[in-house]
Enzyme design. Structure first.
Site, PDB file in Angstrom:
ATOM      1  N   ASP A  46       0.655  -1.354   0.268  1.00  0.00           N
ATOM      2  CA  ASP A  46      -0.165   0.079   0.129  1.00  0.00           C
ATOM      3  C   ASP A  46       0.872   1.303   0.029  1.00  0.00           C
ATOM      4  O   ASP A  46       1.384   1.573   0.946  1.00  0.00           O
ATOM      5  CB  ASP A  46      -1.016  -0.141   1.236  1.00  0.00           C
ATOM      6  CG  ASP A  46      -1.707   1.174   1.166  1.00  0.00           C
ATOM      7  OD1 ASP A  46      -2.735   1.134   0.609  1.00  0.00           O
ATOM      8  OD2 ASP A  46      -1.526   2.009   1.714  1.00  0.00           O
ATOM      9  N   TYR A  51       3.437   9.430  -0.571  1.00  0.00           N
ATOM     10  CA  TYR A  51       4.662   9.036   0.279  1.00  0.00           C
ATOM     11  C   TYR A  51       5.851   9.192  -0.346  1.00  0.00           C
ATOM     12  O   TYR A  51       6.945   8.646   0.394  1.00  0.00           O
ATOM     13  CB  TYR A  51       4.109   7.455   0.408  1.00  0.00           C
ATOM     14  CG  TYR A  51       2.825   7.066   1.216  1.00  0.00           C
ATOM     15  CD1 TYR A  51       2.006   8.207   1.706  1.00  0.00           C
ATOM     16  CD2 TYR A  51       2.283   5.598   1.244  1.00  0.00           C
ATOM     17  CE1 TYR A  51       1.062   7.853   2.392  1.00  0.00           C
ATOM     18  CE2 TYR A  51       0.918   5.385   1.677  1.00  0.00           C
ATOM     19  CZ  TYR A  51       0.272   6.368   2.379  1.00  0.00           C
ATOM     20  OH  TYR A  51      -0.845   6.195   3.035  1.00  0.00           O
ATOM     21  N   LYS A  76      -2.501   6.139  -4.301  1.00  0.00           N
ATOM     22  CA  LYS A  76      -3.628   7.013  -4.184  1.00  0.00           C
ATOM     23  C   LYS A  76      -3.184   8.397  -4.806  1.00  0.00           C
ATOM     24  O   LYS A  76      -2.006   8.506  -4.993  1.00  0.00           O
ATOM     25  CB  LYS A  76      -3.696   7.308  -2.560  1.00  0.00           C
ATOM     26  CG  LYS A  76      -3.718   5.928  -1.839  1.00  0.00           C
ATOM     27  CD  LYS A  76      -3.722   6.085  -0.305  1.00  0.00           C
ATOM     28  CE  LYS A  76      -3.715   4.923   0.357  1.00  0.00           C
ATOM     29  NZ  LYS A  76      -2.144   4.586   0.776  1.00  0.00           N
ATOM     30  N   HIS A 109      -7.346   9.835  -1.949  1.00  0.00           N
ATOM     31  CA  HIS A 109      -6.810   9.636  -0.851  1.00  0.00           C
ATOM     32  C   HIS A 109      -7.596  10.257   0.374  1.00  0.00           C
ATOM     33  O   HIS A 109      -7.696   9.413   1.533  1.00  0.00           O
ATOM     34  CB  HIS A 109      -5.554  10.367  -0.871  1.00  0.00           C
ATOM     35  CG  HIS A 109      -4.337   9.861   0.245  1.00  0.00           C
ATOM     36  ND1 HIS A 109      -3.007   9.939  -0.031  1.00  0.00           N
ATOM     37  CD2 HIS A 109      -4.413   9.394   1.399  1.00  0.00           C
ATOM     38  CE1 HIS A 109      -2.473   9.408   0.986  1.00  0.00           C
ATOM     39  NE2 HIS A 109      -3.401   9.014   1.990  1.00  0.00           N
TER      40      HIS A 109
HETATM   41  N1  LIG Z   1      -5.387   6.261   3.597  1.00  0.00           N
HETATM   42  C1  LIG Z   1      -4.751   7.257   4.555  1.00  0.00           C
HETATM   43  O1  LIG Z   1      -4.949   8.153   4.604  1.00  0.00           O
HETATM   44  C2  LIG Z   1      -3.680   6.546   5.275  1.00  0.00           C
HETATM   45  C3  LIG Z   1      -3.196   7.106   6.437  1.00  0.00           C
HETATM   46  C4  LIG Z   1      -1.881   6.530   7.281  1.00  0.00           C
HETATM   47  C5  LIG Z   1      -1.602   5.370   6.868  1.00  0.00           C
HETATM   48  N2  LIG Z   1      -2.137   4.666   5.645  1.00  0.00           N
HETATM   49  C6  LIG Z   1      -1.600   3.284   5.186  1.00  0.00           C
HETATM   50  O2  LIG Z   1      -1.561   2.569   6.145  1.00  0.00           O
HETATM   51  C7  LIG Z   1      -0.434   1.991   6.689  1.00  0.00           C
HETATM   52  C8  LIG Z   1      -0.200   1.549   8.043  1.00  0.00           C
HETATM   53  O3  LIG Z   1      -0.591   2.600   8.931  1.00  0.00           O
HETATM   54  P1  LIG Z   1       0.582   3.519   9.689  1.00  0.00           P
HETATM   55  O4  LIG Z   1       1.944   3.432   9.297  1.00  0.00           O
HETATM   56  O5  LIG Z   1      -0.088   4.943   9.908  1.00  0.00           O
HETATM   57  O6  LIG Z   1       0.423   2.960  11.041  1.00  0.00           O
HETATM   58  P2  LIG Z   1       0.463   1.313  11.866  1.00  0.00           P
HETATM   59  O7  LIG Z   1       0.917   0.555  10.910  1.00  0.00           O
HETATM   60  O8  LIG Z   1      -0.645   1.280  12.758  1.00  0.00           O
HETATM   61  O9  LIG Z   1       1.952   1.659  12.762  1.00  0.00           O
HETATM   62  C9  LIG Z   1       2.965   1.782  12.313  1.00  0.00           C
HETATM   63  C10 LIG Z   1       3.890   2.260  13.181  1.00  0.00           C
HETATM   64  O10 LIG Z   1       3.874   1.183  14.251  1.00  0.00           O
HETATM   65  C11 LIG Z   1       5.312   0.439  14.577  1.00  0.00           C
HETATM   66  N3  LIG Z   1       5.062  -0.780  14.698  1.00  0.00           N
HETATM   67  C12 LIG Z   1       5.204  -1.652  13.488  1.00  0.00           C
HETATM   68  N4  LIG Z   1       4.952  -3.094  13.842  1.00  0.00           N
HETATM   69  C13 LIG Z   1       4.859  -3.092  15.187  1.00  0.00           C
HETATM   70  C14 LIG Z   1       4.916  -4.158  15.961  1.00  0.00           C
HETATM   71  N5  LIG Z   1       4.925  -5.224  15.672  1.00  0.00           N
HETATM   72  N6  LIG Z   1       4.857  -3.581  17.505  1.00  0.00           N
HETATM   73  C15 LIG Z   1       4.797  -2.596  17.836  1.00  0.00           C
HETATM   74  N7  LIG Z   1       5.196  -1.381  16.888  1.00  0.00           N
HETATM   75  C16 LIG Z   1       4.827  -1.661  15.776  1.00  0.00           C
HETATM   76  C17 LIG Z   1       6.140   0.907  13.382  1.00  0.00           C
HETATM   77  O11 LIG Z   1       7.523   1.357  13.845  1.00  0.00           O
HETATM   78  P3  LIG Z   1       8.651   0.615  12.907  1.00  0.00           P
HETATM   79  O12 LIG Z   1       8.485   1.154  11.600  1.00  0.00           O
HETATM   80  O13 LIG Z   1       9.745   1.662  13.641  1.00  0.00           O
HETATM   81  O14 LIG Z   1       8.946  -0.755  13.248  1.00  0.00           O
HETATM   82  C18 LIG Z   1       5.350   2.262  13.158  1.00  0.00           C
HETATM   83  O15 LIG Z   1       5.899   3.376  13.979  1.00  0.00           O
HETATM   84  C19 LIG Z   1       0.487   2.952   6.078  1.00  0.00           C
HETATM   85  O16 LIG Z   1       2.017   2.719   6.256  1.00  0.00           O
HETATM   86  C20 LIG Z   1      -0.043   3.385   4.751  1.00  0.00           C
HETATM   87  O17 LIG Z   1       0.251   2.579   3.729  1.00  0.00           O
HETATM   88  C21 LIG Z   1      -3.113   5.314   4.982  1.00  0.00           C
END
Ligand SMILES: NC(=O)c1ccc[n+]([C@@H]2O[C@H](COP(=O)([O-])OP(=O)(O)OC[C@H]3O[C@@H](n4cnc5c(N)ncnc54)[C@H](OP(=O)(O)O)[C@@H]3O)[C@@H](O)[C@H]2O)c1
Length: 275
Positions: A46, A51, A76, A109
């Site tokens: 994704d 990004y 997106k 997005h």
């Molecule tokens: N459509 C939208 O508006 C939107 C908005 C936000 C995100 N997204 C998408 O959704 C994806 C995921 O969301 P997100 O990146 O915001 O948040 P997330 O996946 O909930 O959390 C990522 C964070 O959690 C940490 N982490 C990863 N695995 C872990 C584990 N097993 N235990 C503890 N902490 C852990 C990561 O740290 P490290 O990287 O340091 O391991 C990073 O800081 C994004 O990458 C993006 O593709 C979309």
């Protein structure tokens, strides 16, 4: 290798239920980290134009040695590129940067309702899908009023809506709306950016299943039929976040996690206020 379940779209295609999110993965690390994720077994990535790492994502996919159709990639269109001309330009730029002949899924997005261009953008996405260069089209951060409007204007129901969703903000009403209309729910921020580690219930459950709190949250999403896309730049976590298909959370424990939902559990922007 673990087979990842697929969730069917309303357009005949389907999506692997677990994907690798790459928000905040720096451009220079994207190819290597996405390559690792693919080696571990992820088949769904994704990304987004916003990004700034599409080039690395595309390189990892194109150099993976796997047939293109074994990998599923989402990108997106950012708010400032909404409207007919700019969204076509954005899609074409993304496709070229990714180095693909076709894209699996293109999302709006954010609705960015202040610009009032999301209906026109959705009409343009329908044309792009008809051209065959994108297989499925959907939206992100849309609320029922935005979904109603695009469906009423075009008769075309998005394949998927990607929304903030995790145990502390479960979006039950929106999920019910999706189920009613045949829209797949996809969770962004699925481990609440790591906050799952600090929740007492998730920690207790993690210990009882011999798993991490992140694995419990991701498994809870999988068992609810939600597509989930955790991000990590840490190799051990990229692997453990994938390792969620060999255990099952009991109905009682699922209900306890369901009860973690909080009205103020959102950590991201309110979609109707974001432009
Ligand atoms: N459509 C939208 O508006 C939107 C908005 C936000 C995100 N997204 C998408 O959704 C994806 C995921 O969301 P997100 O990146 O915001 O948040 P997330 O996946 O909930 O959390 C990522 C964070 O959690 C940490 N982490 C990863 N695995 C872990 C584990 N097993 N235990 C503890 N902490 C852990 C990561 O740290 P490290 O990287 O340091 O391991 C990073 O800081 C994004 O990458 C993006 O593709 C979309």
């Amino acid at each position: 290798m673990t087979a990842i379940p697929r969730i069917a779209f309303n357009d005949g295609h389907s999506i692997p239920q677990l994907g690798f999110g790459v928000f905040r993965i720096p451009a220079e690390e994207a190819e290597q980290l996405v390559g690792q994720a693919i080696e571990i077994g992820y088949r769904h990535i994704d990304t987004a134009w916003g990004y700034f790492n599409e080039e690395g994502v595309g390189a990892a996919v194109n150099n993976s040695g796997l047939p293109r159709d074994e990998l599923f990639v989402t990108t997106k269109v950012w708010n400032s590129s909404q409207g007919r001309e700019l969204s076509i330009e954005s899609f074409e730029r993304s496709l070229e940067t990714l180095g693909f002949d076709y894209l699996d899924l293109l999302l709006i997005h954010w609705p960015a309702p202040g610009n009032d261009l999301y209906v026109e953008t959705w009409e343009t996405f329908i044309e792009l899908r008809e051209s065959g260069r994108v297989r499925s089209i959907g939206v992100s951060n849309f609320e029922p009023e935005h979904l109603h409007r695009i469906i009423e204007a075009t008769g075309v129901v998005p394949a998927l809506n990607q929304i903030e969703l995790h145990p502390f903000f479960q979006q039950k009403l929106l999920r019910d709306f999706h189920d009613l209309h045949g829209i797949v729910t996809e969770a962004w921020g699925p481990i609440a950016r790591g906050a799952v580690d600090d929740d007492p219930l998730l920690v207790v459950l993690a210990n009882s299943y011999g798993r991490s709190p992140a694995q419990i949250a991701l498994r809870w999403e999988i068992q609810h039929g939600i597509v989930t896309i955790p991000k990590s730049a840490t190799p051990a976590r990229i692997a453990s976040n994938f390792d969620i298909f060999d255990f099952e959370i009991t109905a009682d424990d699922m209900a306890m996690i369901d009860a973690l939902d909080r009205e103020d559990g959102r950590f991201g922007p309110v979609p109707s206020e974001m432009n």
